[in-house]
Design a protein around this motif. Structure first.
Motif, PDB file in Angstrom:
ATOM      1  N   UNK A  78       4.397  -5.423   4.609  1.00 57.91           N
ATOM      2  CA  UNK A  78       5.487  -4.982   3.725  1.00 57.91           C
ATOM      3  C   UNK A  78       5.422  -3.470   3.544  1.00 57.91           C
ATOM      4  N   UNK A  79       6.527  -2.899   3.104  1.00 60.65           N
ATOM      5  CA  UNK A  79       6.566  -1.482   2.734  1.00 60.65           C
ATOM      6  C   UNK A  79       5.923  -1.304   1.363  1.00 60.65           C
ATOM      7  N   UNK A  80       5.114  -0.253   1.214  1.00 59.65           N
ATOM      8  CA  UNK A  80       4.529   0.062  -0.097  1.00 59.65           C
ATOM      9  C   UNK A  80       4.938   1.469  -0.513  1.00 59.65           C
ATOM     10  N   UNK A  81       5.099   1.652  -1.815  1.00 62.30           N
ATOM     11  CA  UNK A  81       5.516   2.947  -2.360  1.00 62.30           C
ATOM     12  C   UNK A  81       4.656   3.311  -3.555  1.00 62.30           C
TER      13      UNK A  81
ATOM     14  N   UNK B 268       1.497  -2.628 -12.418  1.00 63.36           N
ATOM     15  CA  UNK B 268       0.709  -3.119 -11.300  1.00 63.36           C
ATOM     16  C   UNK B 268       1.537  -2.998 -10.026  1.00 63.36           C
ATOM     17  N   UNK B 269       0.912  -2.490  -8.947  1.00 64.11           N
ATOM     18  CA  UNK B 269       1.674  -2.203  -7.731  1.00 64.11           C
ATOM     19  C   UNK B 269       0.833  -2.476  -6.500  1.00 64.11           C
ATOM     20  N   UNK B 270       1.482  -2.911  -5.444  1.00 56.32           N
ATOM     21  CA  UNK B 270       0.787  -3.209  -4.186  1.00 56.32           C
ATOM     22  C   UNK B 270       0.123  -1.963  -3.613  1.00 56.32           C
ATOM     23  N   UNK B 271       0.701  -0.789  -3.854  1.00 54.62           N
ATOM     24  CA  UNK B 271       0.150   0.466  -3.344  1.00 54.62           C
ATOM     25  C   UNK B 271      -1.275   0.668  -3.861  1.00 54.62           C
TER      26      UNK B 271
ATOM     27  N   UNK C 136       5.355  10.040  -4.890  1.00 58.61           N
ATOM     28  CA  UNK C 136       6.503   9.383  -4.260  1.00 58.61           C
ATOM     29  C   UNK C 136       6.289   9.245  -2.760  1.00 58.61           C
ATOM     30  N   UNK C 137       5.167   8.613  -2.393  1.00 59.99           N
ATOM     31  CA  UNK C 137       4.859   8.389  -0.980  1.00 59.99           C
ATOM     32  C   UNK C 137       5.197   6.954  -0.597  1.00 59.99           C
ATOM     33  N   UNK C 138       5.531   6.774   0.670  1.00 61.02           N
ATOM     34  CA  UNK C 138       5.899   5.448   1.152  1.00 61.02           C
ATOM     35  C   UNK C 138       5.294   5.218   2.533  1.00 61.02           C
ATOM     36  N   UNK C 139       4.771   4.025   2.726  1.00 60.16           N
ATOM     37  CA  UNK C 139       4.325   3.597   4.056  1.00 60.16           C
ATOM     38  C   UNK C 139       5.131   2.355   4.412  1.00 60.16           C
ATOM     39  N   UNK C 140       5.860   2.434   5.485  1.00 60.38           N
ATOM     40  CA  UNK C 140       6.826   1.388   5.805  1.00 60.38           C
ATOM     41  C   UNK C 140       6.165   0.176   6.474  1.00 60.38           C
ATOM     42  N   UNK C 141       6.814  -0.929   6.319  1.00 61.48           N
ATOM     43  CA  UNK C 141       6.417  -2.171   6.992  1.00 61.48           C
ATOM     44  C   UNK C 141       6.345  -1.955   8.504  1.00 61.48           C
TER      45      UNK C 141
END
Length: 452
Positions: free
Chosen positions: A209-212, A220-223, A248-253
């Protein structure tokens, strides 16, 4: 030369590095005095600064300005400081000894400086302040990522009546994007650039999944939970603490590359395993949420603790055009390994209820537990262990059970490589109550910060 007058050799009592440098141009004598923030021991393992201690910047500046004035009699005195301007950062006061960001205090309290170049805070300073005698001192500081350069323009004129040189000063903060890179420089280092680009473009695994990181600002967040999971697995600790190191970083699926590790974990921290009592863990969390979440009065309140003016209105950042958080997001620590509740309707110090370990064990405030933290936090950064858990700074070293040899990002990358495909999940081990207040506050604050 490396200039750091207040980094002192423990054995000799002399500066560990050269304290100042003299430059002569057209008969004009220019002194450059270097200082470093004295908070190095609060962030970095002792083996990095072993054999040194760090003096208060104001005291050291006064001592060395006196030496320079008597010995060198310069026509211009320049400060080169790796320290910021905002001396109230991290809730510090003007009179705090060994203030982390004392550049402005030095400019005001130590007579003799003409220009002070600052760093550390990356905020782009270009302003004059007065020292104790009323003399103007120019403060210049760049922004981050080499996006700007600071330029001091100095005009020197010799006053025949007084027999002294007089200076006229001005400053510029230059946008480096407006300048073409030097062709010779780029050619010389092109091989290194290519090698680096090839390295960071290497795939290391896949995310389901994508995480941000912005999710981690509100609950609570997956990141954060991904970092927690890796820290717990690497150390075997009972509990993990971490905070989002990017806002505000994102790693895409899908495919994940080496370069994504710098979004997942921005800094070169080591990973510590430390010993804390149950009560210290609870107090640590109380502190973290006290600098992070507002004490909400109803569901119309802000969830996040923002900077406000005297009228109670949000203060907006000119740089990002968003409201300013009262404290830095990289100090918003959460815990994994335990289940707990954060009640934002309650005052500071009464918000955290730890229900027990996520695996079912009883959590006892009188017991000692192993905790995974990064080296910045383990050495006192953010004050969670000192102001929060109540441990004296000089006793923090005694709590360290072990440390990784390499930085945490390296181990994160290896962990992902070993997994191949990483199932991204949120652990849901903590929640914010009242839940309707949390939902409303989260939606409101997320919209004004990120437009979502």
């Amino acid at each position: 030369p490396w200039l750091a007058a207040n980094a002192v050799n423990k054995e000799t009592g002399d500066p560990y590095f050269q304290p100042y440098s003299m430059i002569e141009k057209d008969g004009i004598k220019i002194a450059v005095l270097g200082l470093i923030t004295p908070h190095i021991p609060h962030w970095l393992p002792e083996k990095i600064w072993e054999g040194m201690y760090f003096e208060d910047m104001i005291e050291s500046a006064q001592k060395w300005v006196d030496v320079i004035t008597e010995k060198e009699n310069p026509n211009l005195l320049v400060g080169l400081f790796h320290a910021g301007v905002d001396y109230t950062y991290n809730n510090a006061s003007e009179d705090k000894y060994k203030n982390e960001n004392a550049s402005l205090l030095v400019a005001r309290q130590v007579e003799g400086f003409d220009i002070i170049f600052v760093g550390h805070d990356h905020l782009g300073w270009n302003k004059f302040v007065h020292d104790k005698s009323g003399k103007d001192v120019l403060i210049l500081g760049t922004k981050g990522y080499a996006s700007t350069a600071a330029e001091a323009l100095v005009e020197m004129n010799f006053n025949t009546e007084s027999g002294k040189w007089e200076s006229t000063l001005s400053g510029n903060i230059i946008e480096t994007k407006d300048y073409k890179p030097d062709e010779e420089f780029m050619n010389k280092f092109n091989y290194a650039y290519r090698q680096t680009k090839d390295y960071v473009s290497r795939p290391i695994g896949k995310f389901s999944k994508t995480i941000s990181s912005n999710d981690a600002l509100f609950g609570d967040a997956a990141f954060s939970d991904l970092i927690h999971s890796i820290q717990l697995e690497l150390t075997g600790a009972d509990i993990s603490f971490t905070a989002p190191l990017s806002i505000n970083s994102e790693i895409k699926e899908g495919e994940v590359y080496v370069r994504d590790m710098f979004n997942l974990y921005k800094y070169e921290n080591l990973l510590y395993t430390i010993a804390l009592s149950g009560k210290e863990i609870k107090d640590y969390l109380e502190y973290s949420y006290s600098i992070w979440f507002n004490e909400m009065k109803n569901q119309n309140d802000h969830l996040l603790l923002f900077e406000k003016d005297d009228n109670g209105d949000l203060i907006w950042s000119e740089r990002s055009n968003t409201p300013m958080l009262k404290n830095r997001y990289y100090n918003f620590d959460t815990a994994e390994g335990i289940d707990y509740i954060v009640d934002v309707s309650k005052p500071v110090g009464e918000r955290i209820t730890i229900e027990g370990f996520s695996a079912g064990r009883v959590f006892d405030e009188n017991n000692i537990y192993t905790v995974a933290v990064n080296s910045y936090r383990g050495n006192g950064g953010g004050n969670h262990l000192t102001n929060g858990a109540g441990i004296e700074h000089n006793k923090l070293n005694e709590r360290i059970i072990n440390s990784t040899e390499k930085d945490l990002r390296y181990y994160l990358m290896k962990w992902i490589e070993n997994k191949g495909t990483v199932l991204i999940e949120k652990s849901n081990n903590w929640k914010v109550v009242p839940e309707d207040w949390h939902k409303a506050g989260k939606e409101r604050d997320k919209k004004i910060l990120f437009g979502e």
